[in-house]
Every structure is written in C-alpha cells, then in structure tokens.
Design a protein around this motif. Structure first.
Motif, PDB file in Angstrom:
ATOM      1  N   LEU A   1       0.827  -1.226   0.000  1.00  0.00           N
ATOM      2  CA  LEU A   1       0.000   0.000   0.000  1.00  0.00           C
ATOM      3  C   LEU A   1       0.858   1.272   0.000  1.00  0.00           C
ATOM      4  O   LEU A   1       0.689   2.132  -0.874  1.00  0.00           O
ATOM      5  CB  LEU A   1      -0.976  -0.008   1.184  1.00  0.00           C
ATOM      6  CG  LEU A   1      -2.112  -1.047   1.114  1.00  0.00           C
ATOM      7  CD1 LEU A   1      -2.837  -1.155   2.443  1.00  0.00           C
ATOM      8  CD2 LEU A   1      -3.098  -0.709   0.003  1.00  0.00           C
TER       9      LEU A   1
ATOM     10  N   ARG B   1      -7.898   2.215   4.645  1.00  0.00           N
ATOM     11  CA  ARG B   1      -6.998   3.041   5.448  1.00  0.00           C
ATOM     12  C   ARG B   1      -5.765   3.446   4.634  1.00  0.00           C
ATOM     13  O   ARG B   1      -5.210   4.536   4.796  1.00  0.00           O
ATOM     14  CB  ARG B   1      -6.588   2.218   6.672  1.00  0.00           C
ATOM     15  CG  ARG B   1      -5.580   2.851   7.585  1.00  0.00           C
ATOM     16  CD  ARG B   1      -6.199   3.899   8.456  1.00  0.00           C
ATOM     17  NE  ARG B   1      -5.252   4.424   9.420  1.00  0.00           N
ATOM     18  CZ  ARG B   1      -5.517   5.424  10.239  1.00  0.00           C
ATOM     19  NH1 ARG B   1      -6.704   5.995  10.224  1.00  0.00           N
ATOM     20  NH2 ARG B   1      -4.624   5.858  11.078  1.00  0.00           N
ATOM     21  N   GLY B   2      -5.330   2.556   3.762  1.00  0.00           N
ATOM     22  CA  GLY B   2      -4.105   2.793   2.986  1.00  0.00           C
ATOM     23  C   GLY B   2      -4.196   4.017   2.091  1.00  0.00           C
ATOM     24  O   GLY B   2      -3.167   4.548   1.652  1.00  0.00           O
TER      25      GLY B   2
ATOM     26  N   TYR C   1      -1.998   7.170   2.600  1.00  0.00           N
ATOM     27  CA  TYR C   1      -0.617   7.347   2.119  1.00  0.00           C
ATOM     28  C   TYR C   1      -0.540   8.309   0.933  1.00  0.00           C
ATOM     29  O   TYR C   1       0.524   8.824   0.621  1.00  0.00           O
ATOM     30  CB  TYR C   1      -0.001   5.999   1.735  1.00  0.00           C
ATOM     31  CG  TYR C   1       0.166   5.079   2.929  1.00  0.00           C
ATOM     32  CD1 TYR C   1       0.759   5.536   4.097  1.00  0.00           C
ATOM     33  CD2 TYR C   1      -0.262   3.765   2.889  1.00  0.00           C
ATOM     34  CE1 TYR C   1       0.912   4.716   5.197  1.00  0.00           C
ATOM     35  CE2 TYR C   1      -0.116   2.926   3.986  1.00  0.00           C
ATOM     36  CZ  TYR C   1       0.472   3.403   5.134  1.00  0.00           C
ATOM     37  OH  TYR C   1       0.615   2.589   6.225  1.00  0.00           O
TER      38      TYR C   1
ATOM     39  N   PRO D   1      -7.131   7.545  14.558  1.00  0.00           N
ATOM     40  CA  PRO D   1      -6.940   8.967  14.239  1.00  0.00           C
ATOM     41  C   PRO D   1      -5.763   9.170  13.294  1.00  0.00           C
ATOM     42  O   PRO D   1      -4.959   8.268  13.067  1.00  0.00           O
ATOM     43  CB  PRO D   1      -6.647   9.589  15.604  1.00  0.00           C
ATOM     44  CG  PRO D   1      -6.122   8.496  16.443  1.00  0.00           C
ATOM     45  CD  PRO D   1      -6.726   7.221  15.936  1.00  0.00           C
ATOM     46  N   LEU D   2      -5.682  10.394  12.752  1.00  0.00           N
ATOM     47  CA  LEU D   2      -4.561  10.735  11.861  1.00  0.00           C
ATOM     48  C   LEU D   2      -3.760  11.907  12.428  1.00  0.00           C
ATOM     49  O   LEU D   2      -3.039  12.584  11.703  1.00  0.00           O
ATOM     50  CB  LEU D   2      -5.095  11.094  10.462  1.00  0.00           C
ATOM     51  CG  LEU D   2      -5.641   9.917   9.637  1.00  0.00           C
ATOM     52  CD1 LEU D   2      -6.382  10.411   8.407  1.00  0.00           C
ATOM     53  CD2 LEU D   2      -4.507   8.983   9.205  1.00  0.00           C
TER      54      LEU D   2
ATOM     55  N   LEU E   1      -1.159  12.095  14.298  1.00  0.00           N
ATOM     56  CA  LEU E   1       0.305  12.008  14.180  1.00  0.00           C
ATOM     57  C   LEU E   1       0.755  12.272  12.745  1.00  0.00           C
ATOM     58  O   LEU E   1       1.812  12.853  12.508  1.00  0.00           O
ATOM     59  CB  LEU E   1       0.799  10.632  14.640  1.00  0.00           C
ATOM     60  CG  LEU E   1       0.532  10.294  16.110  1.00  0.00           C
ATOM     61  CD1 LEU E   1       0.873   8.846  16.405  1.00  0.00           C
ATOM     62  CD2 LEU E   1       1.341  11.220  17.030  1.00  0.00           C
TER      63      LEU E   1
ATOM     64  N   LYS F   1       3.941   8.619  20.057  1.00  0.00           N
ATOM     65  CA  LYS F   1       3.402   7.254  20.017  1.00  0.00           C
ATOM     66  C   LYS F   1       3.919   6.637  18.719  1.00  0.00           C
ATOM     67  O   LYS F   1       4.013   7.338  17.706  1.00  0.00           O
ATOM     68  CB  LYS F   1       1.876   7.380  19.971  1.00  0.00           C
ATOM     69  CG  LYS F   1       1.141   6.108  20.161  1.00  0.00           C
ATOM     70  CD  LYS F   1      -0.340   6.394  20.347  1.00  0.00           C
ATOM     71  CE  LYS F   1      -1.018   5.113  20.754  1.00  0.00           C
ATOM     72  NZ  LYS F   1      -2.442   5.297  20.934  1.00  0.00           N
TER      73      LYS F   1
ATOM     74  N   GLY G   1       1.587   3.925  10.142  1.00  0.00           N
ATOM     75  CA  GLY G   1       1.073   4.780   9.076  1.00  0.00           C
ATOM     76  C   GLY G   1       1.707   6.158   9.098  1.00  0.00           C
ATOM     77  O   GLY G   1       2.087   6.697   8.041  1.00  0.00           O
TER      78      GLY G   1
ATOM     79  N   THR H   1      -0.242  -6.800  16.654  1.00  0.00           N
ATOM     80  CA  THR H   1      -1.689  -6.749  16.894  1.00  0.00           C
ATOM     81  C   THR H   1      -2.451  -7.460  15.766  1.00  0.00           C
ATOM     82  O   THR H   1      -3.514  -8.033  15.995  1.00  0.00           O
ATOM     83  CB  THR H   1      -2.178  -5.287  17.038  1.00  0.00           C
ATOM     84  OG1 THR H   1      -3.595  -5.286  17.130  1.00  0.00           O
ATOM     85  CG2 THR H   1      -1.775  -4.410  15.863  1.00  0.00           C
ATOM     86  N   ASP H   2      -1.876  -7.451  14.558  1.00  0.00           N
ATOM     87  CA  ASP H   2      -2.535  -8.107  13.424  1.00  0.00           C
ATOM     88  C   ASP H   2      -2.526  -9.632  13.531  1.00  0.00           C
ATOM     89  O   ASP H   2      -3.133 -10.309  12.707  1.00  0.00           O
ATOM     90  CB  ASP H   2      -1.867  -7.687  12.106  1.00  0.00           C
ATOM     91  CG  ASP H   2      -2.397  -6.350  11.604  1.00  0.00           C
ATOM     92  OD1 ASP H   2      -3.243  -5.750  12.286  1.00  0.00           O
ATOM     93  OD2 ASP H   2      -1.960  -5.911  10.520  1.00  0.00           O
TER      94      ASP H   2
ATOM     95  N   ILE I   1      -2.698  -2.007  21.159  1.00  0.00           N
ATOM     96  CA  ILE I   1      -2.626  -1.089  20.013  1.00  0.00           C
ATOM     97  C   ILE I   1      -4.010  -0.567  19.607  1.00  0.00           C
ATOM     98  O   ILE I   1      -4.185   0.634  19.410  1.00  0.00           O
ATOM     99  CB  ILE I   1      -1.940  -1.770  18.795  1.00  0.00           C
ATOM    100  CG1 ILE I   1      -0.649  -2.482  19.211  1.00  0.00           C
ATOM    101  CG2 ILE I   1      -1.671  -0.744  17.683  1.00  0.00           C
ATOM    102  CD1 ILE I   1       0.495  -1.617  19.649  1.00  0.00           C
ATOM    103  N   PHE I   2      -4.996  -1.460  19.443  1.00  0.00           N
ATOM    104  CA  PHE I   2      -6.316  -1.025  18.983  1.00  0.00           C
ATOM    105  C   PHE I   2      -7.394  -1.425  19.987  1.00  0.00           C
ATOM    106  O   PHE I   2      -7.457  -2.582  20.427  1.00  0.00           O
ATOM    107  CB  PHE I   2      -6.627  -1.610  17.600  1.00  0.00           C
ATOM    108  CG  PHE I   2      -5.791  -1.004  16.505  1.00  0.00           C
ATOM    109  CD1 PHE I   2      -5.928   0.338  16.167  1.00  0.00           C
ATOM    110  CD2 PHE I   2      -4.849  -1.755  15.833  1.00  0.00           C
ATOM    111  CE1 PHE I   2      -5.152   0.910  15.174  1.00  0.00           C
ATOM    112  CE2 PHE I   2      -4.066  -1.188  14.835  1.00  0.00           C
ATOM    113  CZ  PHE I   2      -4.221   0.150  14.508  1.00  0.00           C
TER     114      PHE I   2
ATOM    115  N   ARG J   1     -10.281  -4.530  19.301  1.00  0.00           N
ATOM    116  CA  ARG J   1      -9.787  -5.726  18.628  1.00  0.00           C
ATOM    117  C   ARG J   1     -10.197  -7.019  19.299  1.00  0.00           C
ATOM    118  O   ARG J   1      -9.700  -8.095  18.956  1.00  0.00           O
ATOM    119  CB  ARG J   1      -8.279  -5.651  18.504  1.00  0.00           C
ATOM    120  CG  ARG J   1      -7.987  -5.672  17.041  1.00  0.00           C
ATOM    121  CD  ARG J   1      -6.699  -5.843  16.550  1.00  0.00           C
ATOM    122  NE  ARG J   1      -6.880  -6.107  15.113  1.00  0.00           N
ATOM    123  CZ  ARG J   1      -5.962  -5.896  14.227  1.00  0.00           C
ATOM    124  NH1 ARG J   1      -4.805  -5.440  14.579  1.00  0.00           N
ATOM    125  NH2 ARG J   1      -6.209  -6.168  12.959  1.00  0.00           N
TER     126      ARG J   1
END
Ligand code: UD1
Length: 430
Positions: A26, A93-94, A97, A123-124, A126, A163, A167, A306-307, A329-330, A333
C-alpha cells in the motif's frame, strides 16, 4: 454476499506459498506518486485493498498497467493531486498514504477521510503533526483532509512521534523524500514494511537511512527515477497459516517468507508446544494439536503484532489451561471473541485484557467477520472444531488474504465458498 462453509476437525498437511505483504504494497504503490518515471512493482498480493488503491491511482491520472497477476507498472507522470474520488478512498486506510505522497511531490494533498477495518479509533493526528512539522497547514474540509504549504515543497525538519505509528512513519517518509533539507523522524515505527518502503524509495534515488531503527534520517533529493522492486512476503499471512496448523494439528511448510520477521510468532508457537523449524525462506510448523496456554501482549515490531492477536486468540481456545491476551494497540480488537463465545469458548474480557480458558469443547456456529484479522480468526476456529461452521462477511477476509479458501483446501481442509441463499435466488431468476 458469499460465505464460507467449513467442516472442521481435519489436520492440515503440505506446503503453502505466501504472497507479498499488503501493508508494504500500500505505501509503496502510493510512493509511485512521488516519481515522474514509471516503476515496476513485483510480488503484489492480488487482494481487494490493493485493487482499490490501483483504481484510485488510475482515477487521479496514473497509467497503471498489469504485467502479470502479481506485477504492475505504474507511471505517475500525469497525476493530478487532490483529485482522488471519495467513494474509493473511503474504502481503505491505505488511501491515507496519498496524503504524504501528493504533499511530497506537489506541496498539496487532499484525500477523503480514509476507511479500513473497524478495530477502534484510528486517528490521523500524528500524520498531521508530521506534515505540519514539514511546513504544511492541515484542515478538514467537506469530509476531506487537506494538507498544503505556501512553499513549493515540504521543508525538512525533526519529527518526534510520542506514540509509535506505522502509518504516520510511512507518511512522514513519503512527505520528506523530495523535501528541501534533512528530516529526522524520532520514535519511528520499525516494522519490516517501513524498511521495504525505504528500500523501494532508495532504489528510486531517495536518500533514507536508519529504516528499521527508531531514528530515520531523510535527505531530500530533487527528483526520483524509475526502478523495479519486489514486495517483501506477508508475515501476517504466513503467521495466520502457522496458527491454523497449530490449532488443527498437522505439518505444513510456509514458503516464500522471511523467518526473521516471524520471530515473535514462532517463539510464541514454540512456547505453546508447537514444533517450528526455520529454513532460509520457509518455516515448517508441526503440531499434534495438543497446545499449552500462553500469554500474549501486543506491541509494535519486533513485539507481537496486533494483526496476529485474533488468530492466536482463536488458536488458544484449543489449548490446555488459561491464556492471557493484552491488546495494547487497537481498542476494539476483541470483537471476534463474541463470535468464539458463540461456539462455546470460555472467555472473559476486561477492556484490553482477555482470559481464554482453553479446552472447552467448541461446536460449529454461524459466524460473522467484524474485520480482516477477526475473519482469519473465525476461519482458524472453524477449521479446528469438529463440526460445521459458516462464516459471513468473507469480503473482509479477501481484503488481505489472496485465495485463502483454495490454499486451505490444498492443505486438506474441507472448506468451500458459497453464494448466500439470497444471491442464489436472484441468479436463478435472471
Ligand atoms: C497499520 C496497518 C494495520 C496494523 C497497524 C499496526 C495498514 C494499512 N494498516 O495501521 O493493519 O494493524 O499498522 O501494526 O498498513 N495512532 C494515533 N494517531 C495517529 C496514528 C495512529 O493515535 O495519527 C494510534 C492508533 O490509534 C493505534 C497506534 O497509534 O493505537 C498504532 O497505529 P498505526 O501503527 O498508525 O496503525 P495504522 O498505520 O493505522
């Protein structure tokens, strides 16, 4: 809508070949926007998230040519910034980028708020912090995120992330490659896909050092040139098959992997009683189906991903004794655990901490995928349960796993994909 039917309880045997990593492909496909010359990207996984991103690139003026199922040539000479269609960008989400890539090349970018799996707040802030450090003004307008500088290009600076974000690190790299001056990213993500993105950009003439460590330095260059790059193997796809074999029992060699990327997963499997043998580019997993409970704490790379948490959660339902899972992380999940409870799994959840009491006898159930990795967890639970289960929402699984049904069938699973009764009725009347 299609669904999967699994008659579980069969051990898995044989070989499975792993595709390229979606989460590396991605940002690398997006990075082509920085380049006015064509690039060829090999080992692309033919999954739906990638198809959508390629459609977005075409729609903003890129010439996207499929060379084979896994290779694509991308020429972004005539790309128009700020023009990506909302209905596509919102699907993944990708698409975020494109912000870094468009801003890096044109000094301005705009993308509809990116979608992706519903695994908690994403969130975005960062990403915005990084763009602002490089001289941008960032704003939300009409459902789009807009990033723009008065100068022609971003200006290098120090970016400190309080943090760690995969991404935001990728976007900071994309935005800095053509910047005036030097950018230093501190507390950067160290994931293999950050290393792969940097390797691709360096092969195009960028000057990035330190990828894979917490401090990345990028010396801006005037322009990039074309190159040919092969995406690294998908450690999460590989880990998913490894967890599946551990749960069902059997012996499977996962091929086309980088064993170093799988160390956290391999060592947890060994702790659970699974035999793991690493080769140069393959790992053999052997399990008699008798597992011990283990503790898992999700962390940024090189910690436990986390994945991979949901797939291990499913696997640990078949272990003797209790297992602890802490998800750092999430926030959302653990939704998949409700589905496992429908099968009879004994699970207690307290915010980000779950305790799974293994050994309960599970029975088949109609299951629903909340997101991509939760879907993979459903598949593992159904494969290891001596009963029939159906899984709805497989479009979510296909966002990240190419041909999962075919690959599992090759390994001996009794699994098939079917149209829903409603779809069959519609096609019968046509
Ligand atoms: C990427 C992957 C996703 C994976 C995740 C962690 C893609 C498309 N997705 O997601 O599959 O699960 O890495 O390995 O590659 N955060 C903020 N502010 C931000 C950005 C992130 O607070 O601006 C937080 C998130 O809420 C989360 C943590 O940082 O708690 C890590 O998120 P991040 O690494 O950014 O994940 P993604 O890049 O969204």
């Amino acid at each position: 809508m299609e669904h999967i039917i699994i008659n579980g309880g069969r051990p898995l045997y044989g070989n499975v070949s792993i595709n390229g990593m979606k989460n590396a492909a991605l940002p690398i496909i997006s990075a082509c926007v920085l380049n006015e010359e064509p690039c060829i990207i090999d080992n692309i996984p033919p999954v739906s998230d990638i198809e959508i991103l390629l459609d977005i690139l075409s729609s903003i003026g890129a010439d996207v040519r499929r060379l084979t199922k896994n290779s694509v040539e991308i020429n972004c000479k005539n790309v128009r910034p700020c023009s990506s269609p909302r209905e596509l960008a919102e699907k993944l989400r990708g698409s975020s980028y494109l912000l870094g890539a468009e801003f890096g090349r044109f000094g301005k970018a705009s993308v509809s708020h990116p979608g992706g799996c519903s695994i908690g707040a994403r969130p975005l802030d960062l990403h915005m912090k990084a763009f602002e450090a490089l001289g941008a003004d960032c704003a939300h307008k009409n459902g789009r995120l807009e990033v723009e500088t008065d100068l022609l290009r971003p200006v290098g600076n120090t970016i400190y992330f309080d943090k760690i974000s995969v991404g935001a690190t990728a976007n900071a790299i994309l935005a800095s490659v053509l910047a005036n001056g030097v950018t230093t990213i501190e507390n950067a993500a160290r994931e293999p896909h950050i290393v792969d993105l940097s390797a691709f950009l360096n092969a195009c003439g960028a000057n990035i050092i330190g990828a894979g460590t917490s401090v990345i330095k990028i010396k801006g260059v005037q322009k990039l040139h074309g190159c040919r790059h092969s995406i690294i193997p998908d450690m999460i796809e590989a880990g998913t098959y490894m967890a599946a074999v551990a749960a069902t029992g059997g012996k499977v060699t996962v091929r086309n992997v980088i064993p170093k990327h799988l160390e956290a997963i391999s060592s947890k499997l060994e702790e659970a009683g699974v035999n793991v043998i690493c080769g140069d580019d393959c790992i053999t997993v052997e399990s008699n189906g008798k597992l011990r409970g283990v503790s898992i704490v999700t962390k940024e790379y090189p910690g436990f991903a986390t994945d991979m948490q949901p797939q291990f959660g499913a696997m640990l339902c078949f272990a003797e004794g209790a297992s602890d899972i802490v998800e750092n992380i999430f926030s959302s999940r653990f939704q998949y655990l409700d589905e496992l409870a429908k099968m009879g799994a004994e699970i207690k959840v307290d915010t980000n901490h779950a305790v799974i009491r293994g050994g309960a006898k599970l029975s088949g159930a109609p299951l629903f995928c909340h997101d991509l990795r939760a879907g993979a967890a459903m598949v593992i639970a159904a494969l290891a349960t001596k009963d029939t289960s159906t899984i709805e929402g497989i479009d979510k699984i296909e966002r990240g796993y190419y041909n999962i049904v075919g690959k599992l069938r090759e390994l001996g699973a009794d699994i098939q994909k079917k149209a829903s009764v409603k779809d069959e009725q519609i096609s019968a009347t046509m």
